[in-house]
Scaffold this active site. Structure first.
Site, PDB file in Angstrom:
ATOM      1  N   CYS A  40     -46.854 -66.775  54.109  1.00  0.00           N
ATOM      2  CA  CYS A  40     -48.200 -66.314  54.602  1.00  0.00           C
ATOM      3  C   CYS A  40     -49.142 -66.597  53.369  1.00  0.00           C
ATOM      4  O   CYS A  40     -48.956 -66.369  52.097  1.00  0.00           O
ATOM      5  CB  CYS A  40     -47.803 -64.637  54.606  1.00  0.00           C
ATOM      6  SG  CYS A  40     -49.196 -63.808  54.656  1.00  0.00           S
ATOM      7  N   LYS A  77      -0.181 -67.320  52.803  1.00  0.00           N
ATOM      8  CA  LYS A  77      -0.161 -68.242  53.953  1.00  0.00           C
ATOM      9  C   LYS A  77      -1.121 -69.397  53.946  1.00  0.00           C
ATOM     10  O   LYS A  77      -2.396 -69.084  54.274  1.00  0.00           O
ATOM     11  CB  LYS A  77      -0.248 -67.451  55.329  1.00  0.00           C
ATOM     12  CG  LYS A  77       0.371 -68.148  56.668  1.00  0.00           C
ATOM     13  CD  LYS A  77       0.500 -67.208  57.579  1.00  0.00           C
ATOM     14  CE  LYS A  77       1.137 -68.146  58.663  1.00  0.00           C
ATOM     15  NZ  LYS A  77       0.600 -69.110  59.040  1.00  0.00           N
ATOM     16  N   CYS A  85     -49.047 -64.881  60.070  1.00  0.00           N
ATOM     17  CA  CYS A  85     -47.953 -63.876  59.579  1.00  0.00           C
ATOM     18  C   CYS A  85     -47.744 -62.770  60.688  1.00  0.00           C
ATOM     19  O   CYS A  85     -48.581 -62.166  60.911  1.00  0.00           O
ATOM     20  CB  CYS A  85     -48.464 -63.493  58.190  1.00  0.00           C
ATOM     21  SG  CYS A  85     -47.584 -62.108  57.410  1.00  0.00           S
ATOM     22  N   ASP A 139       3.303-101.853  69.752  1.00  0.00           N
ATOM     23  CA  ASP A 139       3.604-102.358  68.398  1.00  0.00           C
ATOM     24  C   ASP A 139       4.066-103.869  69.009  1.00  0.00           C
ATOM     25  O   ASP A 139       3.775-104.635  68.282  1.00  0.00           O
ATOM     26  CB  ASP A 139       4.938-101.767  68.136  1.00  0.00           C
ATOM     27  CG  ASP A 139       4.738-100.638  67.352  1.00  0.00           C
ATOM     28  OD1 ASP A 139       6.007 -99.665  67.284  1.00  0.00           O
ATOM     29  OD2 ASP A 139       3.847-100.358  66.734  1.00  0.00           O
ATOM     30  N   CYS A 170     -51.337 -58.779  52.541  1.00  0.00           N
ATOM     31  CA  CYS A 170     -50.123 -58.668  53.565  1.00  0.00           C
ATOM     32  C   CYS A 170     -49.102 -57.489  52.931  1.00  0.00           C
ATOM     33  O   CYS A 170     -48.830 -57.445  51.654  1.00  0.00           O
ATOM     34  CB  CYS A 170     -49.421 -59.847  53.380  1.00  0.00           C
ATOM     35  SG  CYS A 170     -48.158 -59.980  54.275  1.00  0.00           S
ATOM     36  N   LYS A 174      -1.980 -61.306  58.782  1.00  0.00           N
ATOM     37  CA  LYS A 174      -3.286 -62.292  58.701  1.00  0.00           C
ATOM     38  C   LYS A 174      -4.561 -61.375  57.955  1.00  0.00           C
ATOM     39  O   LYS A 174      -4.878 -60.183  58.209  1.00  0.00           O
ATOM     40  CB  LYS A 174      -3.478 -62.458  60.306  1.00  0.00           C
ATOM     41  CG  LYS A 174      -2.324 -63.218  61.000  1.00  0.00           C
ATOM     42  CD  LYS A 174      -1.930 -64.551  60.033  1.00  0.00           C
ATOM     43  CE  LYS A 174      -2.903 -65.945  60.940  1.00  0.00           C
ATOM     44  NZ  LYS A 174      -2.500 -66.032  62.227  1.00  0.00           N
ATOM     45  N   GLU A 181       3.638 -64.079  49.318  1.00  0.00           N
ATOM     46  CA  GLU A 181       2.985 -65.305  48.922  1.00  0.00           C
ATOM     47  C   GLU A 181       1.922 -65.445  49.864  1.00  0.00           C
ATOM     48  O   GLU A 181       1.736 -65.018  50.881  1.00  0.00           O
ATOM     49  CB  GLU A 181       4.174 -66.527  48.877  1.00  0.00           C
ATOM     50  CG  GLU A 181       4.692 -66.444  50.507  1.00  0.00           C
ATOM     51  CD  GLU A 181       5.963 -67.583  50.496  1.00  0.00           C
ATOM     52  OE1 GLU A 181       5.650 -68.704  50.331  1.00  0.00           O
ATOM     53  OE2 GLU A 181       7.036 -66.836  51.086  1.00  0.00           O
ATOM     54  N   ASP A 191      -3.355 -72.304  54.944  1.00  0.00           N
ATOM     55  CA  ASP A 191      -4.119 -72.938  56.289  1.00  0.00           C
ATOM     56  C   ASP A 191      -3.991 -74.419  56.238  1.00  0.00           C
ATOM     57  O   ASP A 191      -4.905 -75.072  56.147  1.00  0.00           O
ATOM     58  CB  ASP A 191      -5.405 -72.295  56.652  1.00  0.00           C
ATOM     59  CG  ASP A 191      -5.789 -72.243  57.834  1.00  0.00           C
ATOM     60  OD1 ASP A 191      -4.877 -72.662  58.964  1.00  0.00           O
ATOM     61  OD2 ASP A 191      -6.975 -72.000  58.126  1.00  0.00           O
ATOM     62  N   CYS A 220     -49.069 -59.288  58.506  1.00  0.00           N
ATOM     63  CA  CYS A 220     -50.427 -59.213  58.518  1.00  0.00           C
ATOM     64  C   CYS A 220     -51.540 -59.926  59.090  1.00  0.00           C
ATOM     65  O   CYS A 220     -52.600 -59.757  59.132  1.00  0.00           O
ATOM     66  CB  CYS A 220     -50.669 -59.255  56.861  1.00  0.00           C
ATOM     67  SG  CYS A 220     -51.039 -60.838  56.344  1.00  0.00           S
ATOM     68  N   TYR A 224       7.529 -73.831  50.367  1.00  0.00           N
ATOM     69  CA  TYR A 224       7.422 -72.489  50.387  1.00  0.00           C
ATOM     70  C   TYR A 224       9.065 -72.376  50.980  1.00  0.00           C
ATOM     71  O   TYR A 224       9.277 -71.102  51.274  1.00  0.00           O
ATOM     72  CB  TYR A 224       6.464 -71.690  51.245  1.00  0.00           C
ATOM     73  CG  TYR A 224       6.257 -72.336  52.610  1.00  0.00           C
ATOM     74  CD1 TYR A 224       7.184 -72.186  53.555  1.00  0.00           C
ATOM     75  CD2 TYR A 224       5.017 -72.798  52.716  1.00  0.00           C
ATOM     76  CE1 TYR A 224       6.973 -72.849  54.868  1.00  0.00           C
ATOM     77  CE2 TYR A 224       4.685 -73.505  54.027  1.00  0.00           C
ATOM     78  CZ  TYR A 224       5.735 -73.299  55.124  1.00  0.00           C
ATOM     79  OH  TYR A 224       5.406 -73.891  56.404  1.00  0.00           O
TER      80      TYR A 224
END
Ligand code: JCF
Length: 708
Positions: free
Chosen positions: A431, A119, A413, A36, A437, A317, A117, A121, A416, A228
């Site tokens: 293919c 949770k 392929c 600062d 095929c 969880k 309720e 993230d 085939c 919450y």
């Protein structure tokens, strides 16, 4: 003495280094106060002598002076964390202990009420309001002391700067700062476009945004907030239940997640868990579980705490959506249309609630973009019911055994052995052996037999499945070897339908070349392209004999000539294969260049297929007449009847109206016949149609009188 100019340079270099240590290395080497001090010194120098300023000065960051690192804030009421439960039994055990404790204290009721309720993230924060005004915001930190991020939180629009309708002396609101998924995607798009580092997930983006030194940067980030709970509170009466508290917070103008409920007993909690797990993928934001809390707040202290977590609440969880595992191999799957899809074989890993052993990789570019090597340790993600995907490799883990190897698309392929091709501008390899095929067999046969192609009535999906699964048919040519006895022996196949099918297959031998070309299922050769090609070529041999390069050159010359003709006001000359561009030509060459396809064509020829030309009109006896064909005709399929009408100049319509001239009705004709009778439209049979086409039969004036 250092000149002002030199001093400014020195300060800029120092501050740049401290920024780097702080933001990039996350290891600041000087106290925040020192940063600062240097910053203020530089700012003063630049203000006194504007010529000293440089565009890359740290003082030029948008929003003015950064606040420096964050001051510490002591939480008067600690910010608690929650104990976790990972399965139903743990939840039931916690609920049982809570009840026992309340029973001991003589408090419990028969059914204990809980508030449930989501949770979120995100990043936990505490917002301090004094007499209704937001005065300070802090991160959770270690629960006892957090960081003062007031200036940044002020920029979050979801956080009210004043409470609505209440002015408690002190109120600390606890909640979560987070980023909605869509906002996160957009932020990452912006970061990508600006060449900046992308964030790994919405939570990291929220945390990074909240800890910006410059509040203007935080302001540019789409942060959200859900409340919450409360911490310190003075001179206010709060609701007696947690559910009531959430409603009260919402009433005070704070965002509270709408997904919450009051549950009677643990079974209802588990039902909420399952409901939310099912809805998880549709929510606008990430959650990592649900939170259950004894609803009566006055019982919380009686139930008590363990370490820093309350006993009256638990986080249930969800299974983690990401896990680490090993990329064992990359295999190729060939789809029904010939598309080659790389599939990751993984060391089985439990993720998103299931064991995952494979993940789609979409195409080779995706593998390159993610830099995946076989043998890599990878992050696998399975969110909701979405198919598992590989998020990224962890290249820093390379060097451990087993050895890595790069993936390469196969040159043939794997099903085939036909050639594979990747078209310009496309991500997928395919293919080329469409007729041959095994992976494409069923699709190819259905396409071949469909009404608009060879029109083999009765050869539908179920029958194709049976014929292929029983090994009776491998390519379209095999259809022409089927006999009534073989077919009648199939399950659900009577002698009559077997005979009908053999007859329908026999009838299809005399198809127009346009239909036949369409029936081969060549990429980019739809009905219209097939019609154009059939005007120039009589059979596969003449098509295969084409000198495409010479044709392209003569087309180009003709187009040039036509441009000049048009400029002179003259009529242009017809261009061969108008509308057949290089993409289609390349596809034709690939298809007919594949030996496997040529074998099948030869077999079809040997089976007795002969092509009738349908480009030249056979006559004009039906010109100006509109026909509707309905019901089952004795010898012709509906498509063949349509073709006959068109080749003799007539028009075909799908529904009967006053403009219909003839309805050609066969057996079991229904509503169209009725409608014809209502409107008084002439109704004829197949033989009358043939007669008309040959120029005889009933003329227009034989039609019955129309009702008015
Ligand atoms: O993430 C949440 N929604 C959440 C976290 C909800 C709560 O009621 C919490 C919490 C963390 C601690 N309650 C506590 C005591």
């Amino acid at each position: 003495m250092e000149s002002a100019h030199q001093r400014a340079e020195t300060l800029r270099a120092l501050l740049a280094r401290y920024d780097y240590e702080y933001y990039v290395l996350d290891a600041p080497s000087v106290p925040d106060a020192e940063y600062d001090r240097l910053f203020r010194e530089l700012d003063a120098l630049e203000r006194a002598e504007p010529a000293l300023a440089s565009p890359d000065s740290p003082t030029r960051r948008v929003g003015g002076a950064p606040s420096g690192a964050f001051a510490q804030v002591r939480h008067p009421v600690p910010m608690l964390s929650l104990s976790n439960a990972f399965d139903d039994d743990e939840v039931l055990a916690v609920a049982r202990r809570v009840r026992e404790r309340l029973v001991e204290d003589g408090l419990a009721q028969i059914e204990l009420r809980y508030c449930a309720e989501l949770k979120y993230d995100g990043v936990a924060v505490s917002l301090r309001y004094e007499r209704g005004a937001f005065v300070r915001g802090a991160t959770r930190g270690d629960g006892a002391t957090g960081e003062d991020v007031t200036a940044n939180l002020r920029t979050v629009r979801a956080i009210p700067l004043r409470l609505r309708g209440v002015e408690p002396e002190v109120l600390e609101v606890r909640g979560e700062v987070l980023m909605f998924r869509r906002d996160f995607e957009r932020l990452n798009e912006r970061q990508r476009a600006a060449g900046e580092k992308e964030f790994v997930n919405p939570r990291n983006a929220a945390a990074g945004s909240l800890r910006q030194l410059d509040p203007a940067l935080t302001a540019a980030r789409p942060l959200r907030f859900f409340a919450y709970g409360v911490g310190a509170a003075a001179a206010t009466a709060l609701p007696a239940t947690h559910s009531g508290l959430l409603d009260w917070l919402a009433g005070a103008g704070l965002p509270v997640g709408p997904e919450r409920t009051v549950a009677n007993g643990p079974q209802e909690l588990l039902a909420f868990y399952r409901r939310m797990q099912a809805r998880r993928a549709q929510l606008a934001y990430d959650i990592d579980g649900v939170v259950y809390k004894v609803d009566r707040r006055d019982w919380h202290d009686a139930i008590g705490f363990v370490a820093r977590a309350p006993r009256f609440a638990i986080a249930h969880k969800f299974p983690a959506e990401e896990a680490l595992t090993e990329l064992l191999d990359i295999e190729i799957q060939v789809g029904r249309t010939g598309k080659l899809t790389p599939v990751a074989r993984l060391r089985p890993v439990f993720v998103g609630g299931v064991t995952v052993a494979s993940a789609t990789l979409h195409n080779e570019d995706e593998i390159a973009r993610k830099g995946l090597l076989i043998g890599d340790t990878v992050v696998v993600r399975r969110a909701g019911d979405v198919i598992p995907e590989i998020v990224r490799a962890l290249p820093e883990r390379r060097g451990e055994p087993p050895p890595r190897r790069a993936f390469a698309m196969p040159s043939a392929c794997p099903v085939c052995g036909s050639a594979v091709a990747r078209e310009d501008g496309e991500a997928d390899w395919r293919c080329v052996g469409g007729l041959y095929c095994a992976a494409q067999r069923k699709q190819a046969l259905l396409h071949f037999a469909q009404r608009r192609a060879m029109d083999i009535d009765g050869l539908g999906e179920k029958l194709v499945d049976q014929l292929v699964d029983e090994g009776l048919v491998r390519t379209p040519a095999d259809l022409y070897r089927l006999d009534v006895a073989t077919l009648a022996a199939l399950e659900r196949m009577g002698g009559k339908s077997a005979a009908n099918l053999v007859e329908a297959i026999g009838r299809s031998k005399r198809a127009s070349f346009a239909r036949f070309l369409f029936a081969l299922g060549i990429r980019h050769v739809g009905e219209e392209v097939a019609r154009v090609l059939a005007q120039r070529y009589r059979d596969p041999e003449s098509l295969m004999a084409e000198d495409w390069d010479a044709l392209a050159a003569s087309k180009a010359a003709l187009q040039k000539e036509n441009a000049q003709r048009r400029a002179r006001g003259e009529a242009p000359r017809p261009v061969p294969l108008e509308g057949i561009g290089p993409e289609i030509v390349a596809s034709l060459r690939r298809f007919f260049g594949e030996p496997h396809n040529r074998e099948v064509l030869a077999a079809l020829r040997a089976a007795g297929i002969e092509w009738v030309r349908d480009d030249e009109p056979a006559g004009a006896a039906l010109a100006g007449r509109t026909f509707v064909v309905t019901g089952t005709l004795p010898t012709m399929s509906r498509e063949q009847a349509h073709e006959l009408i068109r080749r003799h100049g007539g028009d075909v319509a799908g529904s009967v109206s006053r403009r219909t001239d003839f309805v050609v009705a066969g057996e079991a004709a229904g509503s169209k016949l009725e409608r014809a009778r209502e409107l008084g439209v002439a109704v004829i049979d197949e033989s009358a149609l043939i007669g008309l086409a040959q120029g005889g039969g009933p003329a227009r004036d034989t039609r019955t009188e129309k009702e008015s």
